[in-house]
Design an enzyme around this catalytic site. Structure first.
Site, PDB file in Angstrom:
ATOM      1  N   ARG A 151       1.165  -8.201  13.867  1.00  0.00           N
ATOM      2  CA  ARG A 151       0.424  -7.526  13.303  1.00  0.00           C
ATOM      3  C   ARG A 151      -0.576  -7.948  12.305  1.00  0.00           C
ATOM      4  NH1 ARG A 151       5.279  -4.891  10.606  1.00  0.00           N
ATOM      5  NH2 ARG A 151       4.125  -3.908   9.004  1.00  0.00           N
ATOM      6  N   ARG A 158      12.957  -0.993   9.698  1.00  0.00           N
ATOM      7  CA  ARG A 158      11.977  -0.775  10.680  1.00  0.00           C
ATOM      8  C   ARG A 158      11.681  -1.524  11.858  1.00  0.00           C
ATOM      9  NH1 ARG A 158       5.393   0.207   8.249  1.00  0.00           N
ATOM     10  NH2 ARG A 158       5.137  -1.340  10.460  1.00  0.00           N
ATOM     11  N   ARG A 174      12.014  -5.791   4.017  1.00  0.00           N
ATOM     12  CA  ARG A 174      11.718  -4.332   3.383  1.00  0.00           C
ATOM     13  C   ARG A 174      12.647  -3.865   4.345  1.00  0.00           C
ATOM     14  NH1 ARG A 174       6.048  -1.801   4.430  1.00  0.00           N
ATOM     15  NH2 ARG A 174       6.490  -2.308   6.435  1.00  0.00           N
ATOM     16  N   ARG A 191      -8.698   1.342  10.357  1.00  0.00           N
ATOM     17  CA  ARG A 191      -7.734  -0.147  10.571  1.00  0.00           C
ATOM     18  C   ARG A 191      -8.902  -0.782  11.514  1.00  0.00           C
ATOM     19  NH1 ARG A 191      -1.768  -1.174  10.538  1.00  0.00           N
ATOM     20  NH2 ARG A 191      -1.058   0.592   9.177  1.00  0.00           N
ATOM     21  N   LYS A 198       0.700  -0.924   0.416  1.00  0.00           N
ATOM     22  CA  LYS A 198       0.076   0.120   0.284  1.00  0.00           C
ATOM     23  C   LYS A 198       0.651   1.304  -0.232  1.00  0.00           C
ATOM     24  CE  LYS A 198      -1.992  -0.500   3.857  1.00  0.00           C
ATOM     25  NZ  LYS A 198      -1.548  -1.744   4.664  1.00  0.00           N
TER      26      LYS A 198
HETATM   27  P1  AMP Z   1       2.459   0.619   9.705  1.00  0.00           P
HETATM   28  O1  AMP Z   1       3.072   1.415   9.300  1.00  0.00           O
HETATM   29  O2  AMP Z   1       0.958   0.436   9.160  1.00  0.00           O
HETATM   30  O3  AMP Z   1       2.670  -0.854   9.149  1.00  0.00           O
HETATM   31  O4  AMP Z   1       1.641   0.219  11.374  1.00  0.00           O
HETATM   32  C1  AMP Z   1       2.752   0.461  11.862  1.00  0.00           C
HETATM   33  C2  AMP Z   1       1.746   0.432  13.369  1.00  0.00           C
HETATM   34  O5  AMP Z   1       1.364   1.207  13.759  1.00  0.00           O
HETATM   35  C3  AMP Z   1       0.976  -0.465  13.493  1.00  0.00           C
HETATM   36  O6  AMP Z   1       1.266  -2.074  13.424  1.00  0.00           O
HETATM   37  C4  AMP Z   1      -0.106   0.046  14.335  1.00  0.00           C
HETATM   38  O7  AMP Z   1       0.382  -0.410  15.802  1.00  0.00           O
HETATM   39  C5  AMP Z   1      -0.299   1.378  14.318  1.00  0.00           C
HETATM   40  N1  AMP Z   1      -1.266   1.921  13.501  1.00  0.00           N
HETATM   41  C6  AMP Z   1      -0.853   3.133  12.136  1.00  0.00           C
HETATM   42  N2  AMP Z   1      -1.876   2.208  11.639  1.00  0.00           N
HETATM   43  C7  AMP Z   1      -2.773   2.508  13.025  1.00  0.00           C
HETATM   44  C8  AMP Z   1      -4.555   2.900  12.666  1.00  0.00           C
HETATM   45  N3  AMP Z   1      -4.944   3.324  11.922  1.00  0.00           N
HETATM   46  N4  AMP Z   1      -4.944   2.169  13.652  1.00  0.00           N
HETATM   47  C9  AMP Z   1      -4.765   1.866  15.078  1.00  0.00           C
HETATM   48  N5  AMP Z   1      -3.255   1.754  14.947  1.00  0.00           N
HETATM   49  C10 AMP Z   1      -2.451   1.635  13.819  1.00  0.00           C
END
Ligand code: AMP
Length: 223
Positions: free
Chosen positions: A176, A165, A132, A90, A15
């Site tokens: 996740r 990361r 990644r 989410r 994404k």
């Molecule tokens: P991402 O970079 O999208 O993989 O997000 C990394 C982490 O940020 C996730 O595993 C969640 O802990 C937190 N996170 C990201 N977006 C959200 C969201 N919309 N709601 C709650 N936690 C989020």
């Protein structure tokens, strides 16, 4: 016409790569809650500390914090003509919160969001996540396995340092996925029922996915 895009997909489904390409071409701001939360963590604020305790467990950060961040961001002037949401909502609770926010900011328009769901087999995803890397300066995303970089520590676009990361380990990635399947996947049915959803095969090469994505957007806009 205002255009709103929402992207749903499991961790590692690409994404981030696609939404950044779309933002660069269409000019709509790319709003990625994961990056906004990581910025909050880096600032050392109390909210950042709270967010981090959930992020390092692969869990969703509490809705109050995420809703506040998203609302403040969507109210900014650069979102007036549209925006791209990457990683939000989410959960069905977040989708309801977004409905409320959109009711407020779109009260003078009849905008309907386009939701894209990135479908991809889970076995490919773990491999993508652990390989990644992203640029600490410009945010460009790399896959060490498929991209064959001469120097695996350096961004080929800006020369910045490539980093992994903290939550891209196999252990946190598994958590996740569980969070995604339990809390985020129900959104697919919710948006499908509203007629807002387009499914994309995210196992294809990056350029093919992008061609399919922009093709679907053109079809929607012209229909
Ligand atoms: P991402 O970079 O999208 O993989 O997000 C990394 C982490 O940020 C996730 O595993 C969640 O802990 C937190 N996170 C990201 N977006 C959200 C969201 N919309 N709601 C709650 N936690 C989020």
């Amino acid at each position: 016409m205002k255009q709103e895009f929402i992207f749903i997909g499991p961790p590692g489904s690409g994404k981030g790569t696609q939404t950044k390409m779309l933002s660069a071409e269409y000019g709509f701001p790319h709003i990625d809650t994961g990056s906004l939360l990581r910025e909050e963590v880096a600032s050392g604020s109390e909210e950042g500390k709270l967010a981090n305790s959930f992020m390092e467990q692969g869990q969703l950060v509490p809705i109050e914090l995420v809703s506040k961040i998203i609302k403040n961001r969507l109210l900014k002037d650069d979102c007036k003509n549209g925006f791209i949401l990457d990683g939000y909502p989410r959960s069905t609770e977040q989708a309801a919160a977004l409905d409320e926010i959109l009711k407020e900011i779109d009260k003078d328009t009849d905008t309907v969001p386009n939701v894209f769901y990135f479908e991809v087999d889970k076995t490919k995803l773990v491999e993508r996540l652990v390989n990644r890397r992203s640029c600490s300066v410009c945010g460009a995303i790399y896959n060490l396995k498929t991209m064959n970089l001469e120097d695996e520590t350096k961004c080929t676009k800006c020369g910045g340092k490539l980093i992994r990361r903290e939550d891209d380990t196999e252990e946190v990635a598994e958590k996740r996925f569980t969070t995604y399947f339990n809390q985020t996947a129900p959104l697919i049915e919710l948006y499908e029922k509203r007629g807002w959803l387009t499914k994309l095969d995210a196992s294809l090469p990056i350029d093919t996915i992008y061609k399919n994505l922009t093709g679907a957007i053109k079809t929607h806009v012209n229909s």
